[in-house]
Design a protein around this motif. Sequence first.
Motif, PDB file in Angstrom:
ATOM      1  N   SER A  40      35.459  64.252  70.835  1.00 44.90           N
ATOM      2  CA  SER A  40      36.314  64.311  69.634  1.00 44.90           C
ATOM      3  C   SER A  40      36.088  65.587  68.821  1.00 44.90           C
ATOM      4  N   VAL A  42      36.691  68.867  69.237  1.00 43.73           N
ATOM      5  CA  VAL A  42      37.766  69.852  69.084  1.00 43.73           C
ATOM      6  C   VAL A  42      38.813  69.331  68.097  1.00 43.73           C
ATOM      7  N   LYS A  43      39.195  68.067  68.229  1.00 41.71           N
ATOM      8  CA  LYS A  43      40.164  67.471  67.290  1.00 41.71           C
ATOM      9  C   LYS A  43      39.602  67.471  65.878  1.00 41.71           C
ATOM     10  N   ALA A  44      38.307  67.160  65.745  1.00 36.58           N
ATOM     11  CA  ALA A  44      37.676  67.149  64.420  1.00 36.58           C
ATOM     12  C   ALA A  44      37.694  68.548  63.810  1.00 36.58           C
ATOM     13  N   GLN A  46      39.880  70.906  64.436  1.00 35.93           N
ATOM     14  CA  GLN A  46      41.265  71.195  64.065  1.00 35.93           C
ATOM     15  C   GLN A  46      41.642  70.474  62.776  1.00 35.93           C
ATOM     16  N   ALA A  47      41.181  69.244  62.613  1.00 33.92           N
ATOM     17  CA  ALA A  47      41.532  68.438  61.441  1.00 33.92           C
ATOM     18  C   ALA A  47      40.817  68.890  60.172  1.00 33.92           C
ATOM     19  N   THR A  77      41.110  77.541  66.006  1.00 33.95           N
ATOM     20  CA  THR A  77      39.660  77.380  65.845  1.00 33.95           C
ATOM     21  C   THR A  77      38.832  78.548  66.391  1.00 33.95           C
TER      22      THR A  77
END
Length: 132
Positions: A40, A42-44, A46-47, A77
Amino acid sequence: MKMEKKKILIVDDDKEYLEELNEMLTLAGYDVTAISDSSSAVKAAQATAPDVVLIDLRMPVMSGFEVADRLKALTQTCKIPVIAITGYYTMKEHVWLMKFCGIKRCIKKPANPDDIKSEIAGVLKGEGSAVK
C-alpha cells in the motif's frame, strides 16, 4: 505566520518499531503517516504527498527497494526523497541497488532517534545522497 508541518510517510512491517518511529517523529513536530503494508506504500505516498519517505528495505510482498523504485517511476512521487532504514542491507553490494532505486540515505537499525531526525532534516534541506 505558522509553518506547515513537514509530512513523513513511514513504511515498516515491524508494527512495534513503526509505532515507536511514529511517536518519536510526531513528538518532533512532523505530520506522520505510518503503514505496515508495503504493497500500500505507493498509494499512500500518492494520497499523502509526503516530504520524505522512511522505509524498511526487507518486507514481505514488496521490498523497500521495489517501493522506492516504483515511487521513482511515477511523476507524482519521483521527487520525494526516500530514506532506507534497515538492519540487513548495509553491505557494499546493496549500495548500487539503493542508488538505482533512488534511495538517498540509509540508516542502520537499531537507530538512534537523533540520527533519524538528523537524516530527515538533511534530506529536507536538500543535502545530497549519503548512500556511499
